[in-house]
Structures are given as structure tokens and as C-alpha cells.
Design a protein around this motif. Sequence first.
Motif, PDB file in Angstrom:
ATOM      1  N   TRP A  33      91.329   0.919  -8.631  1.00 38.21           N
ATOM      2  CA  TRP A  33      92.388  -0.239  -8.386  1.00 38.21           C
ATOM      3  C   TRP A  33      92.476  -1.084  -9.628  1.00 38.21           C
ATOM      4  O   TRP A  33      92.820  -2.196  -9.376  1.00 38.21           O
ATOM      5  CB  TRP A  33      91.984  -0.858  -7.108  1.00 38.21           C
ATOM      6  N   HIS A  34      92.087  -0.777 -10.825  1.00 36.96           N
ATOM      7  CA  HIS A  34      92.139  -1.583 -12.068  1.00 36.96           C
ATOM      8  C   HIS A  34      93.530  -1.370 -12.447  1.00 36.96           C
ATOM      9  O   HIS A  34      94.179  -0.452 -12.113  1.00 36.96           O
ATOM     10  CB  HIS A  34      91.084  -0.976 -12.980  1.00 36.96           C
ATOM     11  N   ARG A  35      93.807  -2.464 -13.313  1.00 41.16           N
ATOM     12  CA  ARG A  35      95.318  -2.657 -13.587  1.00 41.16           C
ATOM     13  C   ARG A  35      95.506  -1.511 -14.441  1.00 41.16           C
ATOM     14  O   ARG A  35      94.826  -0.905 -15.380  1.00 41.16           O
ATOM     15  CB  ARG A  35      95.539  -3.744 -14.215  1.00 41.16           C
ATOM     16  N   VAL A  36      96.809  -1.157 -14.322  1.00 40.13           N
ATOM     17  CA  VAL A  36      97.257  -0.068 -15.316  1.00 40.13           C
ATOM     18  C   VAL A  36      98.745  -0.542 -15.506  1.00 40.13           C
ATOM     19  O   VAL A  36      99.580  -0.540 -14.658  1.00 40.13           O
ATOM     20  CB  VAL A  36      97.270   1.354 -14.635  1.00 40.13           C
ATOM     21  N   ASN A  37      98.987  -0.755 -16.890  1.00 37.66           N
ATOM     22  CA  ASN A  37     100.505  -1.313 -17.182  1.00 37.66           C
ATOM     23  C   ASN A  37     101.367  -0.218 -16.788  1.00 37.66           C
ATOM     24  O   ASN A  37     101.288   1.023 -17.013  1.00 37.66           O
ATOM     25  CB  ASN A  37     100.576  -1.274 -18.701  1.00 37.66           C
ATOM     26  N   GLY A  38     102.455  -0.659 -16.201  1.00 40.33           N
ATOM     27  CA  GLY A  38     103.606  -0.047 -15.759  1.00 40.33           C
ATOM     28  C   GLY A  38     103.480   0.724 -14.599  1.00 40.33           C
ATOM     29  O   GLY A  38     104.374   1.405 -13.781  1.00 40.33           O
ATOM     30  N   ALA A  39     102.175   0.851 -13.867  1.00 38.23           N
ATOM     31  CA  ALA A  39     102.076   1.459 -12.707  1.00 38.23           C
ATOM     32  C   ALA A  39     101.236   0.409 -11.527  1.00 38.23           C
ATOM     33  O   ALA A  39     101.996   0.611 -10.351  1.00 38.23           O
ATOM     34  CB  ALA A  39     101.035   2.578 -12.877  1.00 38.23           C
ATOM     35  N   ARG A  40     100.598  -0.379 -11.864  1.00 36.43           N
ATOM     36  CA  ARG A  40      99.885  -1.161 -10.760  1.00 36.43           C
ATOM     37  C   ARG A  40      99.236  -2.416 -11.371  1.00 36.43           C
ATOM     38  O   ARG A  40      98.501  -2.373 -12.429  1.00 36.43           O
ATOM     39  CB  ARG A  40      98.816  -0.386  -9.752  1.00 36.43           C
ATOM     40  N   PRO A  41      98.900  -3.410 -10.629  1.00 32.32           N
ATOM     41  CA  PRO A  41      98.377  -4.515 -11.057  1.00 32.32           C
ATOM     42  C   PRO A  41      96.620  -4.142 -10.636  1.00 32.32           C
ATOM     43  O   PRO A  41      96.404  -3.263  -9.864  1.00 32.32           O
ATOM     44  CB  PRO A  41      98.708  -5.715 -10.227  1.00 32.32           C
ATOM     45  N   GLN A  42      95.721  -5.315 -10.712  1.00 34.24           N
ATOM     46  CA  GLN A  42      94.493  -5.100 -10.551  1.00 34.24           C
ATOM     47  C   GLN A  42      94.525  -5.154  -8.900  1.00 34.24           C
ATOM     48  O   GLN A  42      95.067  -6.310  -8.385  1.00 34.24           O
ATOM     49  CB  GLN A  42      93.569  -5.935 -11.195  1.00 34.24           C
ATOM     50  N   GLY A  43      93.732  -4.396  -8.111  1.00 35.35           N
ATOM     51  CA  GLY A  43      93.693  -4.698  -6.828  1.00 35.35           C
ATOM     52  C   GLY A  43      92.869  -5.964  -5.996  1.00 35.35           C
ATOM     53  O   GLY A  43      91.869  -6.425  -6.932  1.00 35.35           O
ATOM     54  N   ALA A  44      93.339  -6.537  -5.216  1.00 36.43           N
ATOM     55  CA  ALA A  44      93.099  -7.764  -4.778  1.00 36.43           C
ATOM     56  C   ALA A  44      92.996  -7.785  -3.264  1.00 36.43           C
ATOM     57  O   ALA A  44      93.394  -8.640  -2.310  1.00 36.43           O
ATOM     58  CB  ALA A  44      93.571  -9.146  -5.321  1.00 36.43           C
ATOM     59  N   PRO A  45      92.006  -6.901  -2.560  1.00 43.89           N
ATOM     60  CA  PRO A  45      92.211  -6.683  -1.165  1.00 43.89           C
ATOM     61  C   PRO A  45      91.369  -7.870  -0.537  1.00 43.89           C
ATOM     62  O   PRO A  45      90.153  -8.434  -0.992  1.00 43.89           O
ATOM     63  CB  PRO A  45      91.434  -5.471  -0.660  1.00 43.89           C
ATOM     64  N   VAL A  46      91.831  -8.476   0.793  1.00 47.80           N
ATOM     65  CA  VAL A  46      91.031  -9.443   1.379  1.00 47.80           C
ATOM     66  C   VAL A  46      90.962  -9.184   2.958  1.00 47.80           C
ATOM     67  O   VAL A  46      90.105  -8.418   3.250  1.00 47.80           O
ATOM     68  CB  VAL A  46      91.879 -10.885   1.230  1.00 47.80           C
ATOM     69  N   GLY A  47      92.007  -9.271   3.644  1.00 46.76           N
ATOM     70  CA  GLY A  47      92.142  -9.198   5.169  1.00 46.76           C
ATOM     71  C   GLY A  47      92.154  -7.542   5.509  1.00 46.76           C
ATOM     72  O   GLY A  47      93.005  -6.940   4.581  1.00 46.76           O
ATOM     73  N   ILE A  48      91.494  -6.938   6.221  1.00 47.03           N
ATOM     74  CA  ILE A  48      91.521  -5.779   6.713  1.00 47.03           C
ATOM     75  C   ILE A  48      91.489  -5.556   8.145  1.00 47.03           C
ATOM     76  O   ILE A  48      90.788  -6.228   9.043  1.00 47.03           O
ATOM     77  CB  ILE A  48      90.428  -4.579   6.072  1.00 47.03           C
ATOM     78  N   THR A  49      92.443  -4.798   8.706  1.00 47.42           N
ATOM     79  CA  THR A  49      92.504  -4.531  10.345  1.00 47.42           C
ATOM     80  C   THR A  49      92.618  -2.873  10.651  1.00 47.42           C
ATOM     81  O   THR A  49      93.429  -2.277   9.558  1.00 47.42           O
ATOM     82  CB  THR A  49      93.472  -5.485  10.922  1.00 47.42           C
ATOM     83  N   VAL A  50      92.334  -2.555  11.707  1.00 46.40           N
ATOM     84  CA  VAL A  50      92.710  -1.408  12.135  1.00 46.40           C
ATOM     85  C   VAL A  50      93.747  -1.463  13.276  1.00 46.40           C
ATOM     86  O   VAL A  50      93.483  -2.104  14.218  1.00 46.40           O
ATOM     87  CB  VAL A  50      91.496  -0.522  12.745  1.00 46.40           C
TER      88      VAL A  50
END
Length: 701
Positions: free
Chosen positions: A452-469
Motif C-alpha cells: 500500500w505504498h504510493r505508486v504514481n498514477g496508481a494509488r496513494p500511500q494507504g492510511a487505514p484507520v477504522g475497520i468493521t465487519v
Amino acid sequence: MNRLIFWCERPSLRACVAAFFGALVFGALIFGVLICLASVASSQPLRKSGYAIGTESCGSGDLGFPRIPIDMKAGFCAGLVASEEDHLKFPRSIIQVPGHDLFVVADMGGWGHTDGRLLLLDPHAAEGKRFKELLTAIEYPFGLAIGPDRKLYAATAETIFRFDPLADNPRSTVETIIRHLPGRRITLPDGTRLDESAHPLKQFVFDRNGRLFVNVGSHSDDCITPAPITRACAATEGASAMAAIWLFTPPSAGVFAALKPNDPDPPHAVYARGLRNSLALALHPNFPDAGYAFLQGENGRDLPDIFKPNEELNAIEQGRHYGWPYCYDLSTSSPEFKLVLQSGIYKSLCTANALYKAPFSLMPPHGAPLAMLYYHGAKFPELEGKLLVGLHGYRPTGSRVLVYDVDDHGFPRPSPAPVRYHVSCAADPTHSSQTDAGEVAAAPFEELIAGWHRVNGARPQGAPVGITVAEDGAIWLVEDKNQTVIRIDRAVGDAPEPLPCDMRSQALIDELAAFVARDAQNRIRLTTLRKGLVEKHCLGCHSDFGLNAGQSDAEKDTTVLRFMLSQDGWIYPGDPASGKLRTRLRGLGAEKLMPPGGEKLPKTEPGYAGLIETADLLVAKMVPGVRMRIKSGPPQRKFFSKANKECGEMPAGKVVVVTQRSAVDKRGFSRFFRLADPYLNGECTDDDGYYIRQEFLVPVQ
């Protein structure tokens, strides 16, 4: 058509026929050009919150959302439910409304804000119409939980309340059950007033008996005061200790009463101490039966070393002390508290004191666990009962979601050393769990989300906070910095190949450092920033900017500059407005103002406002060339490589540093220095160069 009619009024039939077929050819040509242009336009990926959106979906039916390119465990995919286009500001937690396919999202608004909101998310609604505001003007909403009465509970910095998110007027249903928790503005036992406590957010969990456990985070990173420190950290002592988990016990009916204006707050007990910030809390469903797990993910103190200290997975027991601020890792003593640890109740706390309980397992350093839960759901049988942990940290050990195998009582299963974990975009892609004493045993884990590292043109760096099921077993999470809601579902087929790392290269850092070294004014600006900002206000965080004892002034300047250039998104040469260095120093946007307490410095410290301007000037003038602005007109201007490959688009008004006004190798174009990453599509390299048509550039006024 008027032209065709005019021609056919002439007496020559041959001329009329020729004109007719000529018009057909002309029309076909125009139609073909339009189709070609549409095809080219459609080939450019749509981007939302920095994610490239293609044609693939994750999920099915009206729960099928655009699949986003993050590296998942085989058999899983991630779909983008909502983004910044849905006016999310800083979402921090999410939970499903029981019995309904609706979710409540806590959007904090940002650090230093009082405009937090609770939002109702309908994932089945049309795109752009999925959110409804429930409650507004809330200070630091964070924790969300379903209580023993099946009602929805939420927390602000100082309160916990329940409400009905489906009511016509949700605010009229608010019932506060706890007030006056230590929030943003606090007074320490020594009388010191803080306008912004370091960890004011409230996470909370209910056990099956209705008891409520609440995180009361520490007031600072490390509780370090001027040496020598001879007394215990006062904020962590007494019946209302911070850096602790507080326990509230409900009445015999098992449900807390709604407080009236003059009612006292329900009594509390300090359940556990020495926990810097307990935003990740998880109770096994059978807790508090004997032997079942109550787990906490600890965000450790900040140290300069990228691999120190480790984050902690703690097994919480009533009455125990978990070390902060005196101990870190398993048994390492904080040297600042050497005198405190020589006598009294904290004597030998970290090594030989029955009060202290060492971490159950170490976790990746600087990972920042902000969410933790046991998975229970039908969608992913292979995850049933396992522990999920989200790591929010921006270091190479963060930005991922972990999966721990657990025993029958909910505790992860430790393995003997060495236990290795993944490090993103590092020369050594794995690192062993270790302390100053060497490699140690730890609980191994898998990664549900690994890359989940940043890749130009594809995605930003991931920043997950809250999780639920969700009730259907799907996993939902929110990202604060990227302003997203993401749903994880079952994927079909093989997992896509992991995306490569795409950080600023060492060669580019060398080039930029050389530019600064050759410019006398920029050398002065850098020294001014290092002395007036970094050394005065920023040491103790951000790895001390790489500074070490014994360095010369010139070495210190170079070290600070290289550190800033190596950080993701801090500096975009020539364009200070796009970099985090500017937004964090000025308190713009949702992220925390830096340095802590910086909102007062322009008024209390002479010259501080000038320091911020100096930072902007250093960035603006870092690269030799002429700063020019993208001419107004169409909302986006495309730019290209030397070989005419499309490299991305820039909005009108953006500033670039032009290095060749009339490019020597591309007629009619200007060449400019690499611009801010959000505008790159990942198709070009720095060696190709970046070019834009000359007429699209105007001088900066």
C-alpha cells in the motif's frame, strides 16, 4: 447539409453526385476523428482520491464497486465505495447499523477542527448520493460501537453518547452517558494548561456484561521534562490517570442511564496504566470469562531509529502497568527516567517489578495500530476468529492490514525468534522482530493488505484507520488522509502482480541537494530553517531529521535537507503549495499542525512567521529555472515526455519550474522540472523529461 443542398441545386447531376459522396467522406472522417478522440480520452484512467479507477469491479450487484490497485492477499479485492468527491474530510471510523445495510461514518474534519460529523452511508445509493449528515459540529468524533442494547454509541473528545441514526431528527435522540473525559484542553497535576493534548481521541469497547472500557490517551509523546527527572510522570498517576484504560460499570440492568444536565458522571476505575494511546482495542466474545483475551495495540513513543521502538500487542489485565513512559519494547528502560526507576513503586519497573506486564508480542515499529477486531463472518471462512489489525503509520512498516492466527482464547500464537515482517520499498524487504538485546520471539502474521505504498498514477500511500465487519462478512475500512471508504470482498482469479515501489530516487535527491549547495541564498535559507525550526521545535519526532551528535553545521544542513526530500510528499521543488511541509507548518487541511503547539508560535516567538516564509522560498527556488504558471482555460493541461508519451495532466494555475523555455529537443514545447506527484500518471520517467506546449505557460505575477 446546407452546403450539400447548395451544390445539388446546380444543373450538373455529376456535380451533385460528387458533392454527395464528398460530404459522406467528410462526415465519416469527422466521425472517425471524434471516435478516436473519445477512445484516447477513455484510455486515460479516472482517478479518485489518488486511486486509478479502471473497468474492474470488486463485489457484485449494487455492492460492486470500482476495484482499486492495492496489493491484497490472494482471493481478496478492495472496492472504492466513497472518496474525496463525496466531500469526506477526515473519516476515522465506520460501523454498520444493526439489521440494516447502512453504515455510520465518523468524519473528524481534521486536527484542530470542531467541525466533525457523523454521516449515514447508504452503499446501495447512486454514486454521489451515498451520504447523509446525521450530526454536525462535533469535536473530534472517533469511537463507534454497538452497545448491549443494540443501539449505536459514539465518542467525542470528552463524551460518549448514543443516538438513533435512522430517526428523522437524529440530534433529538442523543443521550449522553459519560461526560468530562480528558479532552483537547486539559490541566496537568502541576497546573500546566495544554490547549491541545497529544492524544485526545476516545476509543471504547463494551464487554458482554455491558461494562465500558475507554481509552484515555497520554498528554504527550514521552512525558519528558527538563533533566534531571526525579519524579514519576504526574499525568499518569491518581484516580484519573491519563495514558490509561478507564472502566465504567453500568447499573444492574446492564445499560448506562442518559445523563441529565446536573447529573454526576458515572464513577470509573483505572483498569490499566502505562498505555500511551489505546486506539486499537479488541475483546474476545467470551471476555471477561477467565483466560479470554482483552487485547490492546500500543502506539509507542517516537524515536529516531526507523526500527525503534516496536509497537506492542498487549494482553490487558486489571491493575497492571504496561510501561509508558518508563519502558519500551519488552524491557528497555527509557534513559530519561533513570532516577525514577531507581527507587519507589517504579523501582526496576521494566525488568523486575510485579506491577509491570511486558507486551504479549511486539509489532512492527512505527506501524501505528489504530484498529483491531476479531473477524466473524461467512464471507471469508479462512479468517474466522482471527485478529485483524490496521497499521496507519507512514513509515515503511505501516500502511497495511495484518491477520493474526489466534488460540481458542483469542491470543495470537507466538513463534520463537527469528520472526520476520515485511518492510515496504526497502533494500532489505524483511526485518526480524528485535530489541536492543537481539532477536526476540513474536506472534507472526499474514498481511491482508501488503502493498500500500504510493505508486504514481496508481494509488496513494494507504492510511487505514477504522475497520468493521458487515453482517454479510465483508470488511469495510476508512482512510483519513485519502478520504475514502473501502469495501473488501472475495476476488475471482489470480491476484494481480504487486505494484513496484516508486519513491523519489537517490539520484534525484542528490541532484536537488546539489542545486541547494550551489545557491548561496538557498544555503542561508536551509541553515535558518535547520536552526530556527528543526533543532528548536522538531527534535524528538520524525527521527530527529537524521541529525547526529558531532556533525558540522554543513553536515547538519545536508542531513536535514536529504531527510525532507526523502519523505513522501513533503517537498515538490518549485511548488511549495503542493507539499506537506507547507500545509503542516501552516495548519492547512485535516492533518495535524506541526510542530505541536505551532498555532501559538507566530505570536509568541519573534521571527517564526518569517521561518515559514523561508521554508516556502527554499522550496520555490530550489531548482534553477523560471517559475511559470499553467495558463487558464481548460481545467486540465496535458504534458508529455520527449518521445510524446502522455505523462499526466495539470490544473490551470499550477506553477512549474521551466528549465528550457524553448525545448531544444521538442519544438513548440517548454521543458520543466519534475512536478508534484499527484499529477503524474506513472507512464514516464524523469530521464524522459516533462514537456508542455509553450502557449500553455504564462509568467508568475
